[in-house]
Structures are given as structure tokens and as C-alpha cells.
Design a protein around this motif. Structure first.
Motif, PDB file in Angstrom:
ATOM      1  N   ASN A  72      -1.066 -12.718  -2.088  1.00  0.00           N
ATOM      2  CA  ASN A  72       0.036 -13.541  -1.727  1.00  0.00           C
ATOM      3  C   ASN A  72      -0.607 -14.868  -1.164  1.00  0.00           C
ATOM      4  OD1 ASN A  72       1.736 -14.604   0.816  1.00  0.00           O
ATOM      5  ND2 ASN A  72       2.965 -12.694   0.230  1.00  0.00           N
ATOM      6  N   ARG A  73       0.230 -15.954  -1.785  1.00  0.00           N
ATOM      7  CA  ARG A  73      -0.403 -17.343  -1.528  1.00  0.00           C
ATOM      8  C   ARG A  73      -0.036 -17.863  -0.161  1.00  0.00           C
ATOM      9  NH1 ARG A  73      -1.965 -14.937  -6.242  1.00  0.00           N
ATOM     10  NH2 ARG A  73      -2.742 -16.682  -7.783  1.00  0.00           N
ATOM     11  N   GLU A  74       0.911 -17.232   0.525  1.00  0.00           N
ATOM     12  CA  GLU A  74       1.334 -17.790   1.816  1.00  0.00           C
ATOM     13  C   GLU A  74       0.216 -17.267   2.849  1.00  0.00           C
ATOM     14  OE1 GLU A  74       5.230 -16.776   2.640  1.00  0.00           O
ATOM     15  OE2 GLU A  74       6.121 -17.748   1.103  1.00  0.00           O
ATOM     16  N   THR A  75      -0.426 -16.322   2.699  1.00  0.00           N
ATOM     17  CA  THR A  75      -1.485 -15.870   3.645  1.00  0.00           C
ATOM     18  C   THR A  75      -2.628 -15.711   3.163  1.00  0.00           C
ATOM     19  OG1 THR A  75      -0.814 -13.686   2.830  1.00  0.00           O
ATOM     20  CG2 THR A  75       0.344 -14.359   4.599  1.00  0.00           C
TER      21      THR A  75
ATOM     22  N   PRO B 127      -5.269 -20.946  -2.479  1.00  0.00           N
ATOM     23  CA  PRO B 127      -5.051 -20.836  -3.772  1.00  0.00           C
ATOM     24  C   PRO B 127      -3.723 -21.096  -4.294  1.00  0.00           C
ATOM     25  CG  PRO B 127      -6.115 -18.855  -2.889  1.00  0.00           C
ATOM     26  CD  PRO B 127      -5.683 -19.479  -1.663  1.00  0.00           C
ATOM     27  N   LYS B 128      -3.750 -21.727  -5.653  1.00  0.00           N
ATOM     28  CA  LYS B 128      -2.601 -21.899  -6.303  1.00  0.00           C
ATOM     29  C   LYS B 128      -1.935 -20.700  -6.736  1.00  0.00           C
ATOM     30  CE  LYS B 128      -4.281 -26.733  -7.765  1.00  0.00           C
ATOM     31  NZ  LYS B 128      -4.684 -27.485  -9.024  1.00  0.00           N
TER      32      LYS B 128
ATOM     33  N   GLN C 157     -26.874 -24.369   2.965  1.00  0.00           N
ATOM     34  CA  GLN C 157     -26.352 -23.226   2.373  1.00  0.00           C
ATOM     35  C   GLN C 157     -24.726 -23.442   2.903  1.00  0.00           C
ATOM     36  OE1 GLN C 157     -26.834 -20.139   5.598  1.00  0.00           O
ATOM     37  NE2 GLN C 157     -25.994 -18.432   4.230  1.00  0.00           N
ATOM     38  N   LEU C 158     -24.049 -23.312   1.742  1.00  0.00           N
ATOM     39  CA  LEU C 158     -22.778 -23.383   1.489  1.00  0.00           C
ATOM     40  C   LEU C 158     -22.088 -21.874   1.736  1.00  0.00           C
ATOM     41  CD1 LEU C 158     -20.175 -25.143   0.818  1.00  0.00           C
ATOM     42  CD2 LEU C 158     -20.654 -23.990  -1.581  1.00  0.00           C
ATOM     43  N   LYS C 159     -21.361 -21.703   2.523  1.00  0.00           N
ATOM     44  CA  LYS C 159     -20.630 -20.110   2.721  1.00  0.00           C
ATOM     45  C   LYS C 159     -19.218 -20.466   2.219  1.00  0.00           C
ATOM     46  CE  LYS C 159     -21.766 -17.469   5.882  1.00  0.00           C
ATOM     47  NZ  LYS C 159     -22.108 -16.852   7.377  1.00  0.00           N
ATOM     48  N   ILE C 160     -18.706 -19.446   1.076  1.00  0.00           N
ATOM     49  CA  ILE C 160     -17.533 -19.340   0.855  1.00  0.00           C
ATOM     50  C   ILE C 160     -16.794 -18.006   1.870  1.00  0.00           C
ATOM     51  CG2 ILE C 160     -15.650 -19.316  -0.950  1.00  0.00           C
ATOM     52  CD1 ILE C 160     -17.911 -20.613  -2.593  1.00  0.00           C
ATOM     53  N   SER C 161     -15.810 -18.160   2.291  1.00  0.00           N
ATOM     54  CA  SER C 161     -15.241 -16.980   3.137  1.00  0.00           C
ATOM     55  C   SER C 161     -13.812 -17.253   3.173  1.00  0.00           C
ATOM     56  CB  SER C 161     -15.889 -17.016   4.595  1.00  0.00           C
ATOM     57  OG  SER C 161     -15.629 -18.138   5.113  1.00  0.00           O
ATOM     58  N   GLY C 162     -13.011 -16.009   3.226  1.00  0.00           N
ATOM     59  CA  GLY C 162     -11.585 -16.299   3.341  1.00  0.00           C
ATOM     60  C   GLY C 162     -10.906 -14.868   3.388  1.00  0.00           C
ATOM     61  N   GLN C 163      -9.559 -14.708   3.347  1.00  0.00           N
ATOM     62  CA  GLN C 163      -8.961 -13.370   3.295  1.00  0.00           C
ATOM     63  C   GLN C 163      -8.062 -13.400   1.910  1.00  0.00           C
ATOM     64  OE1 GLN C 163      -6.754 -13.023   6.644  1.00  0.00           O
ATOM     65  NE2 GLN C 163      -5.489 -14.873   6.502  1.00  0.00           N
ATOM     66  N   ILE C 164      -8.141 -12.318   1.144  1.00  0.00           N
ATOM     67  CA  ILE C 164      -7.100 -12.183   0.087  1.00  0.00           C
ATOM     68  C   ILE C 164      -6.181 -11.247   0.386  1.00  0.00           C
ATOM     69  CG2 ILE C 164      -7.025 -12.044  -2.249  1.00  0.00           C
ATOM     70  CD1 ILE C 164      -8.368 -14.661  -1.591  1.00  0.00           C
ATOM     71  N   LEU C 165      -4.814 -11.335   0.620  1.00  0.00           N
ATOM     72  CA  LEU C 165      -3.940 -10.401   1.036  1.00  0.00           C
ATOM     73  C   LEU C 165      -2.931 -10.377  -0.027  1.00  0.00           C
ATOM     74  CD1 LEU C 165      -3.582 -11.688   4.810  1.00  0.00           C
ATOM     75  CD2 LEU C 165      -5.327 -10.037   3.850  1.00  0.00           C
ATOM     76  N   ASN C 166      -2.440  -9.112   0.035  1.00  0.00           N
ATOM     77  CA  ASN C 166      -1.343  -8.612  -1.015  1.00  0.00           C
ATOM     78  C   ASN C 166      -0.086  -8.641  -0.399  1.00  0.00           C
ATOM     79  OD1 ASN C 166      -3.516  -8.272  -2.621  1.00  0.00           O
ATOM     80  ND2 ASN C 166      -3.611  -6.166  -2.445  1.00  0.00           N
TER      81      ASN C 166
END
Length: 714
Positions: A101-104, A121-122, A144-153
Motif C-alpha cells: 500500500n503506497r499510502e502507508t 515508493p511510487k 554507514q548508510l542504513k535503509i529502513s522502512g515499513q512495507i505494508l499491504n
């Protein structure tokens, strides 16, 4: 304006007076001088300002898929000290779940612990790219580059808990990089300044660093050149660039701005001899910086070849080079040049400082463990993790897990009673060889109860203490295959009595072959104390017996290779113009004249030693074969003991040895160790049989059966 007025007066017929003539003449001369001055000053000011440079540094990451509604990945890059950075851009290639879900869903970037950019994300299902400018205030030397996030459905709802499924994923593709725009700070006369530029990632990537030797270098000069090359190879961070060893008359040397010149005084060009103090060289070697016509040189020279090699070992010591602020350094027989770390101690500290993990759900930190290339892990190895964590967790669902190469070794449930001081010790799998390098990942599942949900991203948290360590018991690697190369040529992370049999006359292809061979050896060598000795003729039997041998070149160049022909897996025809067919490969006559081979054999002079032969009918094909043993990513493709490369860049891998260990004695010992229980059972059974036979004999003797049987025969 004055010139226009002059022309108007002339055209109008008005005759200027004498003062006007001198006035216009002075103005004209002044304008001419200004114009000449501006023309002369432009290149100088442009050079001083140093035009803006760009360098793209790839992250050393493979394509990685992260699963879970909370995802995180770490990448690393470095900035050279001599860069005046104007702009840094992070370029990411990624893809997220088609169900996201691109909104969350969102992704956040942080550098050295400071968050600086977040985005959603687009609405695309395929590969996405993102260019993100980094605040310069966050840039350090090592980053140190950290990439973090949440990918919700689905949309988040406070009244219901989101369920983690396999469809929550983020894939980060290789090719991600950091692009720098910067101006160069020119090197000073200090040796450390030259070394920094010479070893810089941008300098090497732009082919601006070379090591030059005399056109027909002596064996001692070649040894000195290889010590310097291997010392540089161990510090280079990129996977596909190296510093070439060549001669001063080649195109690659002429275009390089930074040159490390190694030669005895007699073989130095006069322009370099003039910079040195001959009197001091009677008992010393010298390392001296020199700049001429925009080129920067580090001259390494001596009258004595032993001192020349000692000076090259100084070059191979990164700590010493980074500490030397003088422009001239003299090396005597008493100068200490050895590197500080010589032996593998068996324990590996996972992190030098406490690692702080924040946020709910799945959080992890990964550590890389490397053993000397001549050793692999043995049974009994353990990993101890010392950690702390928050007390506001749902302890029924929170736990910590330790992985090795993404295989889970053990887990432990977190408890409120141990939150301030907890630890987990796990054992590595028995009988499973992990090689000389592997990754350890410590993952926390920090779950919160419904009533304890918080919008604060800093809670919950976990902290991995700096005293966490891996105790890795190791054993020597026994397999003489390219899987473990350059095993045998290294021992205790230094050169293991390497004897190199070279062509009598070196071509440009031969110098490239040498560069490739010793670039990989240098990558694994952590010390500069071992020996590399070159030979033009076949070494003595004593040398061959006590050395690991490398032979390279064509049969026409190298008589030693001709003498080894009967021992090779790929043998030459009787005229030594091409390779013959064997049980592994059918070779057409012309094809055999245009392939190169790298063959890793058990030394015929010592069953416990190795013999590497890089050879072909043409020196260009010898170089082509060496391109497969120059970088870790190349050698990792091969599991056999012979490599064939043709002109179409097809490369083939073959195995000829039936027993991969360096000698049959070691192989038999390994078989016995693997079947130790069976040997014990067989021994017990044999003992029982002996006891039964002895008991039967005693019974028969006591009952007189043996005497009656003897009388009967009489």
C-alpha cells in the motif's frame, strides 16, 4: 570606447593632437598587456581552482530481499581525506511488493545514525530508482548508510494489529552507489600525502596509480615490486580495480599522475638519481617524494638489493606510510618494517562499539568474520552475544536469534528480569565447513503489546554490547583446489616461501600477468613478513622442496615450464606450440594454440606444497588466463584445479585430482577422523575375537584335547 572614439576621429578627419596620440597609445598598450595577462593567468587559475571531479563508488552489496513489514539494510562507503566534497548523491535501485500500500509504506535513509530522508515508493510494480542528495554535514571518512522502512499491504488501523506475511518485501538490487562531486586537494611533499592520493579509490579507478620497475628488472627488483603491490592490494576497497606493475615506457605509466618508482640506484633514470644523496645510500635505502611536470613520484631506491626489499616492505605497511610526514625516509638494516598483526588469535570481536537498534518488530545487525585463507572453521566454535533491551516489550512474543550465513543457529526468548544484562551463546554446526569467511547476523523481534503501542520510533530498542565475540576454532585447509586458492601460498596470513620462476625476458603481457597473480595473493595477505623470491632458471632441488612454486610464461620463454610438461593436466605438444587433448577436453590443433591455462598442481618436489602454472603458447594468452585469478569475485567461480580461457572469453573449470588434499597421508588421516567411531567398533570386535580364540585355546589345553590329538597323530 576609446578605440571607437579614435576611429571616429580618424574617419571624421579630425586630427588628434600629440597628447591624444600618446594617450591612445598608452591605452592600447595597457589593453594589450591586460589581454596577455588574462590569457596567461587563465590556465594557472583554473589549475589552482582544480576543476570539479566526479567519482561514483558502488556499494559492496549483492541483490538482497528483505521480508517483513519492518525492513532494514546496511551499506557502507568511504570518502577520501583529500576531497573537498561539494555534493554527494545516493542512487538506489529497488523494488517492493506489488501488494504494498503506497499510502502507508515508506522508506527512510539515515547516515552514520542520523536520519535525513524519507519517501514513499511510487505506484510502480517494477524496478524503481531514486537519486537522493546527502547533507554534507553528515559525511565522514567511513560512512554507514542504513535503509529502513515499513512495507505494508493494507492501511494501518490503530484498533487492529497488522499481520506480517511473506508478501511484505523490499528488494535492493546491486548497483546502488554514492556519487561524489569534489575538488582535489593537491598532495604535499609528505610521504603520507603521496600515499593517500596513490592509494585513493578514485586515483586507482581512473588508472592514475602505477608501480614502475626497470624495463628488464632483476629478480630482487621484482620481489621488491611484489611486496609493494601486495601491500597496496590488501588496502584497496574496490572489487575490480588494481594498481598495475609496469615499466616507465608504457602508455599506462605515462598517463598516470602518481607513480611508485622502485629500482636499484644503477637502474634509476638520471632525473631520479639527481634527487638522491649518494652518500646516504651507501648504508641506507631511501623513500622520497618528487614532483615534476604535474606528475607525482615516490622514489624507492638503494645500492643494496636487500635494503631495497626492506624499503618496499616499509611501503607495504599501511600504518608506517600513513604516519610518515617527512618527504624523505631512510631505511637501514635495523629499521622495523613488519606489520603489527601477524597471527590469528582465535577470537573475533564482532563490533568495536555498542550497536543500538531501535524500533518495533524485526531489527538486525550483521557482522563479517574472516579467517586466514589457509584455515577454515573447526568443530567447537561458538558465538556469544551480550545484549540489553527495553522493558516495555510483549515478552511472550519477543526473542533474539543468531544466524550464520542466513541459517538460524539458535534463539532465546527475551525476559523482563534479564533486560539490563542478557546473553546468548550458540555453537556453530558440527562437521559443516563455512570456509574462511562468513557472516553472523543477530536479529531481534521486538514485539509490543497492544496497550503499549507508541508512535516513538526510538522504542522499543535493543543494544548489542561491544564485548560480543565469536570464538572460532580453526584447522588448516586441506583441499588444493581453486576454491581455497591461494591456500598453501599463504600461511598465518603472510607469504609462505613463494618461489616464482619467471621468463628470462619480460614482456608487457608478463608484467600484467604478475600484477594479476599477486593482486589476489595480496588481497588475502595481512602481513608483509613472508618471502617472495624470483628465479630466472630452474631453482635448486632444495629451494623446490622447501617452497610453494609459481611458474608463468610460455614454454619458449620459460624452460622450467617445458620440464614440467609431463606433470601438467593440460600438456603441450612435442613442439610446445599448443595444448593437446586430454580426458576432460578435446582440443583442435589451432584452438590449442590460442588458449591460456592456470593449473594448480600438487608439487612434484614436495607433496605438502603447491605448484601454480600459468601458461600458454603466447604471452598474451598467459595474461588472459591470469585474469581469472586476480580478484576474489573471479576466483570464486572455480571449484576445480585447472582453468582454460580462450579468445572469445569463454572460461572453463576442470578438476583432475582424485584426492584434493596436499598429500595422501593427510587424506588418510582425514578418512580415519571422519570414521573414528567405526574404527573404535572394529577394534573392539577384533579384541573380542582374540579373547575368544585365546580362551578356546586355554580350555582345550586344560582338558588335554591337544595332547590326545598329538598322540593320535603319532
Amino acid at each position: 570606447m576609446f578605440v571607437n572614439k579614435f576611429f571616429i576621429n580618424k574617419q571624421s578627419g579630425i586630427k588628434p593632437n600629440g597628447i591624444s596620440k600618446w594617450f591612445f597609445w598608452l591605452i592600447g598598450m595597457l589593453a594589450l598587456l591586460i589581454g596577455m595577462g588574462s590569457n596567461l593567468s587563465c590556465p594557472i587559475s583554473g589549475q589552482a581552482a582544480n576543476n570539479l571531479q566526479t567519482y561514483t563508488q558502488p556499494f559492496q552489496n549483492s541483490t538482497t530481499t528483505l521480508s517483513g513489514d519492518a525492513v532494514e539494510a546496511n551499506m557502507y562507503f568511504i570518502k577520501m581525506d583529500y576531497w573537498q566534497v561539494k555534493k554527494v548523491t545516493i542512487n538506489l535501485n529497488f523494488q517492493i511488493s506489488q501488494l504494498a500500500n503506497r499510502e502507508t509504506s515508506d522508506i527512510t535513509l539515515s547516515l552514520n545514525g542520523t536520519k535525513f530522508y524519507s519517501f514513499r515508493p511510487k505506484k510502480e510494480t517494477g524496478l524503481q530508482t531514486r537519486a537522493i542528495e546527502v547533507p554534507l554535514r553528515l559525511i565522514q571518512g567511513e560512512n554507514q548508510l542504513k535503509i529502513s522502512g515499513q512495507i505494508l499491504n493494507k492501511k494501518g488501523q490503530q484498533s487492529s494489529q497488522l499481520v506480517q506475511t511473506p508478501a511484505n518485501w523490499l528488494t535492493i538490487y546491486n548497483g546502488a552507489n554514492a556519487n561524489f562531486e569534489y575538488r582535489l586537494q593537491p598532495p604535499t611533499t609528505a610521504i603520507k600525502s603521496f600515499y593517500a592520493h596513490f592509494s585513493g579509490t578514485d586515483t586507482i579507478a581512473n588508472a592514475n596509480s602505477v608501480i614502475t620497475l626497470p624495463h628488464q628488472a632483476s629478480n630482487a627488483e621484482l620481489s621488491a615490486g611484489m611486496y609493494a603491490l601486495t601491500g597496496e592490494a590488501r588496502t584497496i576497497t574496490t572489487e575490480n580495480t588494481q594498481i598495475p606493475v609496469t615499466t616507465a615506457d608504457t602508455a599506462v605509466a605515462k598517463q598516470a599522475d602518481y607513480q611508485l618508482v622502485i629500482a636499484t640506484y644503477q637502474h634509476l633514470p638520471k632525473v631520479f638519481q639527481q634527487q638522491l644523496d649518494r652518500q646516504r645510500l651507501r648504508e641506507h635505502a631511501v623513500i622520497k617524494t618528487y614532483t615534476h611536470d604535474g606528475k607525482h613520484y615516490l622514489i624507492v631506491s638503494a645500492f643494496n638489493t636487500k635494503l631495497l626489499q626492506k624499503a618496499s616492505r616499509f611501503i607495504a605497511n599501511q600504518e608506517l606510510m600513513q604516519e610518515t610526514v617527512a618527504d624523505t625516509k631512510y631505511i637501514s638494516n635495523s629499521t622495523q618494517t613488519f606489520t603489527s598483526e601477524l597471527q590469528y588469535g582465535g577470537k573475533k570481536q564482532l563490533t568495536t562499539s555498542d550497536d543500538y537498534l531501535t524500533g518495533a518488530k524485526h531489527q538486525s545487525s550483521t557482522y563479517f568474520v574472516s579467517l586466514p585463507v589457509d584455515r577454515t572453521n573447526a568443530d567447537g566454535s561458538k558465538i556469544r552475544i551480550h545484549f540489553r533491551y527495553a522493558k516495555n516489550l510483549d515478552f511472550k512474543r519477543s526473542l533474539v536469534t543468531v544466524y550464520v550465513n542466513d541459517s538460524a543457529l539458535g534463539s532465546k526468548r527475551l525476559t523482563a528480569a534479564r533486560a539490563n544484562n542478557d546473553e546468548l551463546t550458540v555453537s556453530l554446526p558440527k562437521g559443516k565447513a563455512l570456509g574462511h569467511s562468513f557472516t553472523i547476523r543477530v536479529a531481534f523481534d521486538l514485539e509490543m503489546s497492544g496497550a503499549a503501542q507508541s508512535d516513538n520510533a526510538q522504542t522499543p530498542w535493543a543494544l548489542i554490547k561491544a564485548d560480543s565475540e565469536a570464538t572460532i576454532k580453526s584447522k588448516p585447509v586441506a583441499a588444493l583446489l581453486f576454491t581455497n586458492y591461494p591456500y598453501l601460498f599463504l600461511k598465518n596470513a603472510t607469504f609462505n616461501h613463494i618461489a616464482v620462476v619467471r621468463p628470462r625476458t619480460l614482456t608487457s603481457d608478463d608484467f600484467q600477468t604478475l600484477t594479476n597473480i599477486f593482486n589476489l595473493i595480496g588481497t588475502y595477505a595481512q602481513s608483509n613478513t613472508g618471502n617472495i623470491q624470483f628465479y630466472t632458471h630452474q631453482p635448486s632441488k632444495t629451494v623446490l622442496k622447501n617452497s610453494n612454486v609459481i611458474a608463468f610464461g610460455t614454454p619458449a620463454q620459460n624452460a622450467f615450464i617445458r620440464s614440467l610438461n609431463s606433470k601438467l593436466y593440460f600438456k603441450y605438444n612435442r613442439h610446445f606450440t599448443g595444448f593437446l587433448s586430454n580426458e576432460k577436453l578435446s582440443i583442435e590443433k589451432t584452438y590449442g594454440q590460442n588458449i591460456g591455462t592456470a593449473q594448480l598442481l600438487r608439487s612434484p618436489y614436495n607433496q605438502r606444497a603447491g605448484l601454480l602454472v600459468v601458461t600458454a603458447a603466447k604471452s598474451s594468452d598467459v595474461h588472459r588466463a591470469s585474469t581469472q585469478i586476480n580478484f576474489q569475485r573471479n576466483i570464486a567461480q572455480y571449484q576445480g584445479d585447472a582453468i582454460v580461457v580462450d579468445h572469445d572469453n569463454n572460461h572453463y573449470n576442470y578438476r583432475f585430482k582424485k584426492h584434493k588434499t596436499v598429500n595422501d597421508g593427510v587424506n588418510a588421516k582425514t578418512v580415519i577422523q571422519k570414521n573414528s567411531k567405526l574404527v573404535i567398533y572394529l577394534g573392539i570386535a577384533l579384541l573380542i575375537v582374540v579373547i575368544i580364540l585365546l580362551a578356546g585355546f586355554l580350555i582345550m589345553r586344560k582338558s588335554g584335547l591337544l595332547e590326545r590329538k598329538g598322540q593320535h597323530h603319532e
